[in-house]
Scaffold this active site. Structure first.
Site: not given
Ligand code: ZN
Length: 503
Positions: A316, A366, A460
């Site tokens: 992400d 996102h 991430h």
């Molecule tokens: Zn995020």
């Protein structure tokens, strides 16, 4: 002549008032200037002399005050600086052993937070921490306490966690599940089974999908600590990610004592939960040991993994400075991944997105700039999603079919918008908490240790430590026979508006 003189005279007469007026304006300006400067100076002087912590070197202040709970005092600690706002309310029971356990927990939590504050960028907003407590049971002999912590360290996910205990006031010692069940493993297993059932009931009540959720590993080791609730139930106030992946949210388990009366076998348990004491029974046959749990990973049909166990790595908040290196690692190790990208970063990174697509990875939405969608109007939700979809389509020629809502925050209204916009919500079942720990070894352990077939693993790619953990994660999972696939391969058919935590 006469006229001239008169006019002259007249003019002369007019001059003095004009001069006066000019003088008056100058004086007024100077005076108001002085007043203004005095006000500003007074403000700063007052601000400097306003109550500050008595300890000049620390920004910490504290005071005590009696609580609404009998015999318990609250200790309030606050720190208010340009970098943080901390407010801690902790219970003082005046029983040394109990206060020590609680103080140790508070100090540990607070030290972690202080570290985040020290490491935090000065460009960030203030980090905030709030610790409060609740007493759920308080008799002459026993005490149950829940400590709630909320920390917003401006990472991707705010921390929300609980710690809880039941204490014996006489000895100051903690009461554990074994003190309720005795040493009989059959009783302990009965309580673990009741807890697993209560978890499923909770999720179903909230209409959360339990598909792909395995509770096999939830056992007595998670249940050693408990509380007695206000309504005399056996309680386990688990915060998000303390027992299930954080995407499932907090699980506040309450098990009615009647339903597990047989397992609450000790005299202490009978008295705490007000259960009738049973007449002595004839000796029971020796307990049969529980059969060992079936080995994981379990394989499930329906996905496009061809019968082998598979899992999806998801990244992400990118693309970021380490994403291209990550793509190299994935290519070298023959693994596919899914990237949930921020629209605001996409336009400048079109070539990187094209490479992701070209190398067989999945690209999902996102949002444009990472808001909590549950706090936006329907129109703003739609704008966040469609603006990002447009940017991705411009970069790679196709519009995403998946979205990961920031913070995993969603609700029926947001999901309705997702359905309209043709995207499915992809949550996760394994949370590496990589944004919090920034430690490649820990991140790898969480990913590999938490994975089952069908797992969706959250990472991430904006953190170097997370990207550095990926070789270890891929090696660890491939060694266990996992195939690392994209979200669409893992899930097969994806329905817009639906929410997926795992296969
Ligand atoms: Zn995020």
């Amino acid at each position: 002549m006469q006229q001239q003189i008169t006019r002259h005279h007249y003019r002369k007469k007019q001059q003095p008032p004009k001069k006066n007026r000019q003088l008056f304006i100058v004086v007024a300006c100077v005076l108001s200037g002085i007043i203004l400067i005095s006000i500003i100076a007074a403000f700063f002087i007052m601000r400097e002399s306003s109550p500050k912590p008595t300890t000049a070197t620390s920004d910490e202040q504290y005071h005590f005050s009696s609580s609404k709970y009998k015999g318990i005092t609250s200790k309030f600690t606050t720190r208010d600086t340009h970098k943080e706002h901390t407010s801690i309310e902790q219970p003082i029971t005046h029983i040394a052993a109990i206060d020590e356990v609680i103080a140790r927990e508070v100090t540990m939590i607070d030290n972690e937070f202080k570290e985040s504050v020290a490491q935090g960028s000065r460009f960030h907003d203030r980090m905030t921490q709030t610790i409060t407590y609740q007493v759920t049971y308080n008799t002459d002999t026993h005490l149950s306490i829940v400590l709630h912590t909320k920390q917003d360290t401006m990472g991707a996910h705010p921390i929300d966690r609980t710690a809880f205990w039941t204490f014996d006031k006489k000895s100051g010692k903690e009461v554990t599940l074994k003190d309720l069940t005795g040493d009989d493993s059959k009783h302990q297993q009965a309580i673990a089974a009741a807890a697993r059932k209560a978890i499923v009931d909770t999720l179903q009540q909230r209409q959360q999908s339990t598909e792909g959720l395995s509770l096999d590993e939830i056992g007595t080791q998670h249940l050693a600590r408990f509380i007695i609730t206000e309504d005399t139930k056996l309680g386990f106030p688990f915060s998000a990610s303390s027992i299930l992946a954080s995407s499932y949210g907090a699980i506040n388990l309450r098990i009615s004592a009647d339903s597990i009366a047989g397992a609450l076998a000790t005299p202490l348990a009978k008295s705490l939960f007000q259960l009738p004491t049973e007449p002595p029974k004839p000796p029971e046959p020796p307990a049969v040991p529980a059969p060992p749990a079936p080995p994981t990973p379990k394989t499930q049909g329906g996905s496009n993994c061809g019968g082998t166990p598979c899992a999806a790595l998801t990244f992400d908040d990118g693309p970021g400075p380490y994403t291209s290196h990550l793509l190299d690692i994935l290519r070298d190790k023959n693994a596919k991944a899914s990237f949930f990208v921020l629209g605001s970063k996409v336009a400048r990174q079109a070539p990187l997105l094209q490479r992701m697509k070209h190398e067989g990875h999945h690209i999902g939405n996102h949002t444009w700039n990472h808001p909590n969608l549950t706090k936006l109007s329907a129109g703003d939700v739609a704008a966040e999603v469609s603006r990002t979809n447009d940017a991705i389509r411009q970069a790679i020629g196709i519009s995403p079919t998946t979205i990961r809502p920031p913070y995993g925050a969603s609700n029926a209204a947001v999901n309705g918008q997702f359905a309209n916009l043709g995207v499915a919500s992809i949550m996760w079942s394994v949370d590496t908490r990589d944004w919090a720990d920034r430690n490649s070894t820990i991140v790898c352990q969480r990913a590999v240790g938490g994975a089952q077939s069908g797992s969706i693993i959250l990472l991430h790619d904006i953190h170097k430590t997370s990207v550095d953990a990926v070789p270890c994660i891929i090696d660890g999972l491939q060694k266990q026979g996992f195939q690392l696939v994209t979200i669409d391969t893992l899930l097969g058919n994806i329905t817009p508006g639906a929410t997926y935590h795992a296969r």
